[in-house]
Design an enzyme around this catalytic site. Structure first.
Site, PDB file in Angstrom:
ATOM      1  CG  ASN A 172      -9.457  -2.376  12.322  1.00  0.00           C
ATOM      2  OD1 ASN A 172      -8.484  -2.960  11.837  1.00  0.00           O
ATOM      3  ND2 ASN A 172      -9.917  -1.246  11.829  1.00  0.00           N
ATOM      4  CG  HIS A 180      -6.303  -2.964   9.112  1.00  0.00           C
ATOM      5  ND1 HIS A 180      -6.345  -2.177  10.239  1.00  0.00           N
ATOM      6  CD2 HIS A 180      -5.016  -2.892   8.682  1.00  0.00           C
ATOM      7  CE1 HIS A 180      -5.158  -1.656  10.474  1.00  0.00           C
ATOM      8  NE2 HIS A 180      -4.322  -2.076   9.545  1.00  0.00           N
ATOM      9  CD  GLU A 188      -9.078   0.390   8.097  1.00  0.00           C
ATOM     10  OE1 GLU A 188      -9.343  -0.416   9.005  1.00  0.00           O
ATOM     11  OE2 GLU A 188      -8.133   1.200   8.177  1.00  0.00           O
ATOM     12  CG  ASP A 221      -0.307  -0.632   2.457  1.00  0.00           C
ATOM     13  OD1 ASP A 221       0.842  -0.258   2.792  1.00  0.00           O
ATOM     14  OD2 ASP A 221      -0.930  -1.504   3.064  1.00  0.00           O
TER      15      ASP A 221
END
Length: 258
Positions: A134, A136, A141, A65
């Protein structure tokens, strides 16, 4: 999914480096991740390069990314980060280290171009991954499509908070990224996910023993034909089948051991 539980974060890094070194010796295409978890693995690979002659000269690499709007020269761009933490210290050609272009005005076209570049290279042989608190992976996400390509994503507030430690303040963290999607990640031949520390324990439990769901993007590893998850004891805290994972690891045939 293969789950390996190691005593400490240092042991996780050593195990991961051994696996990646195997691919490096074959001149593989490596999928690289940034963030704090992989740093110790990169340090061990650098040591192996300097002290044991491990070469990356025949390898190519693709990053997961990149922030939207940060120039490549920015200290916190992932273009710079992976070079500072890893590739500048080994013998891979800089031109063979690829990352998404977060400055192109058309993010959809940038995502398609990056996926095409990966495919034209023959695909990623092993993709290194971390997992967020979380669930990801990359910057996919919760709620991300399990078949998504490389595309623009808005960061979850928790991810902004987690990444603020790399910037002067949370206000300086970019809110958008160009990230490999879960579909792109899943095309890698081997997925290698690392998690350390108690803070990652709920996410590790969800990705390994929870349902496959967009609520926990990392659970996509359950569907992959070759996925390895390496965690330390702290990150393994919530695993209900931890004793079985230890038993299965200890009783592998010798030719299957990393």
């Amino acid at each position: 999914m293969e789950i390996l539980i190691r005593p400490t974060a240092a042991d996780v890094a050593t195990q991961a480096a051994r696996i990646l070194a195997h691919y490096a010796r074959e001149g593989a295409t490596l999928g690289l991740a940034t963030g704090s978890t992989p740093v110790a693995t990169y340090q061990e690979l650098i040591r192996m390069h300097r002290e044991e002659g491990l070469s990356f000269a025949q390898c190519r690499a693709f990053l997961l990314d990149e922030y939207i709007g940060l120039p490549r020269e920015h200290e916190q761009s992932y273009y710079r980060t992976i070079r500072r933490e890893f590739t500048e210290h080994i013998d891979i050609e800089d031109a063979n280290v690829h990352s998404p272009d977060g400055l192109l005005p058309d993010s959809d076209a940038a995502g398609r171009s990056y996926d095409e570049a990966i495919q034209q290279s023959g695909g990623v042989d092993i993709q290194l991954l971390g997992v967020g608190t979380n669930g990801h992976v990359g910057f996919n996400e919760p709620g991300s499509s399990l078949a998504s390509p490389t595309r623009l994503k808005t960061l979850h507030p928790q991810t902004v908070k987690d990444n603020a430690r790399f910037f002067d303040s949370a206000d300086d963290v970019p809110r958008h990224v160009l990230t490999q999607g879960l579909g792109t990640i899943s095309r890698a031949r081997h997925l290698l996910l690392l998690a350390t520390g108690e803070g990652k324990a709920p996410a590790v439990h969800a990705l390994a023993e929870g349902p496959v769901s967009a609520h926990c993007p990392a659970s996509i590893l359950q569907l992959h034909p070759h996925a390895t998850v390496i965690v330390d004891e702290a990150a393994a805290r919530d695993l209900q089948e931890s004793e079985y994972y230890r038993y299965a690891d200890a009783n592998k045939p010798s030719w299957q051991r990393h």
